[in-house]
Scaffold this active site. Structure first.
Site, PDB file in Angstrom:
ATOM      1  N   CYS A 197     137.801 -51.666  61.742  1.00 60.38           N
ATOM      2  CA  CYS A 197     138.565 -51.151  60.594  1.00 60.38           C
ATOM      3  C   CYS A 197     137.647 -50.451  59.599  1.00 60.38           C
ATOM      4  CB  CYS A 197     139.282 -52.296  59.885  1.00 60.38           C
ATOM      5  SG  CYS A 197     140.409 -53.192  60.953  1.00 60.38           S
TER       6      CYS A 197
HETATM    7  C1  BEZ Z   1     137.891 -55.075  63.905  1.00 56.31           C
HETATM    8  O1  BEZ Z   1     138.386 -54.390  63.027  1.00 56.31           O
HETATM    9  O2  BEZ Z   1     136.748 -54.878  64.287  1.00 56.31           O
HETATM   10  C2  BEZ Z   1     138.683 -56.160  64.589  1.00 56.31           C
HETATM   11  C3  BEZ Z   1     139.660 -56.840  63.899  1.00 56.31           C
HETATM   12  C4  BEZ Z   1     140.370 -57.853  64.539  1.00 56.31           C
HETATM   13  C5  BEZ Z   1     140.075 -58.181  65.853  1.00 56.31           C
HETATM   14  C6  BEZ Z   1     139.088 -57.471  66.537  1.00 56.31           C
HETATM   15  C7  BEZ Z   1     138.389 -56.452  65.897  1.00 56.31           C
END
Ligand code: BEZ
Length: 223
Positions: free
Chosen positions: A46
């Site tokens: 994100c």
């Molecule tokens: C991420 O944004 O890296 C992420 C968020 C939740 C689960 C896996 C990855």
């Protein structure tokens, strides 16, 4: 009840954001919006996605598209997280609002919930959902990725170009099309109408079926 999808009007929710309260329909106004959700603040994928969106914000703005991020934590958390996002992606400035949705009411109503992801307290988490909404407040395109796969923001921009082109002209955009390349004339347009609609002309591809359905034309775009 089936979830919100292409063709549906998005609910006119009042949402809490890093820019204060926003009424969704008023925010979109007469333009377009890209609404994109994230599994959580301070998560790696994100953080990369929001930075890239901020770098592309000017391109979206040129197209009359407003950006609106969604993540479940509160506004104070988003504000702290933006510092990380901007540090990770040099040159980016997160100027678009990010919705806070600690009670998950917003992501549920916008069909952005990941059925397979829950946080440590068992609460629903958003998927990587993205809706492109048109001036009529209807969803024109929706993509849904799992938390583990980051989106390609070049593709989001390309898809917006296609949506805006095809909203304006009776055309469709072929595989891997990019702005400036030839488009195809919609199959519903007979040749006699196409002659009038596309005075610049068009080429009909000869195919074994002898059917004249693959017709390319050039439309000059003004960005
Ligand atoms: C991420 O944004 O890296 C992420 C968020 C939740 C689960 C896996 C990855």
């Amino acid at each position: 009840m089936p979830g919100l999808t292409i063709g549906d009007v998005i609910p006119d929710l009042l949402v809490d954001t890093t820019h204060g309260p926003i009424q969704l329909h008023e925010f979109i106004g007469d333009g377009w919006a890209v609404m994109f959700s994230h599994p959580g603040d301070f998560t790696p994928v994100c953080t990369t996605e929001l930075g890239k969106m901020a770098l592309y914000a000017e391109e979206f703005e040129k197209r009359g598209v407003k950006l609106l991020g969604f993540s479940c934590e509160d506004v104070a958390s988003h504000v702290e997280w933006i510092k990380d996002i901007e540090a990770y992606t040099p040159g980016c400035n997160v100027k678009y609002p990010i919705v806070a949705d600690p009670n998950r009411g917003v992501i549920r109503q916008l069909n952005m919930v990941d059925p397979d992801q829950k946080d440590s307290s068992g609460e629903e988490l958003p998927s990587r959902a993205l809706h492109v909404v048109g001036p009529d407040k209807r969803i024109k395109l929706s993509i849904l990725y799992p938390a583990t796969t980051g989106r390609n923001m070049d593709e989001v921009l390309r898809a917006v170009d296609s949506l805006q082109m095809t909203a304006k002209y009776k055309v469709a955009t072929p595989v891997n099309w990019k702005l400036g390349e030839k488009v195809v004339i919609s199959p519903s347009i007979p040749n006699q109408d196409a002659d009038k609609m596309f005075p610049q002309g068009y080429e009909t591809v000869k195919l074994p079926s002898k059917k004249e359905y693959l017709r390319f034309t050039q439309i000059r775009s003004r960005l």
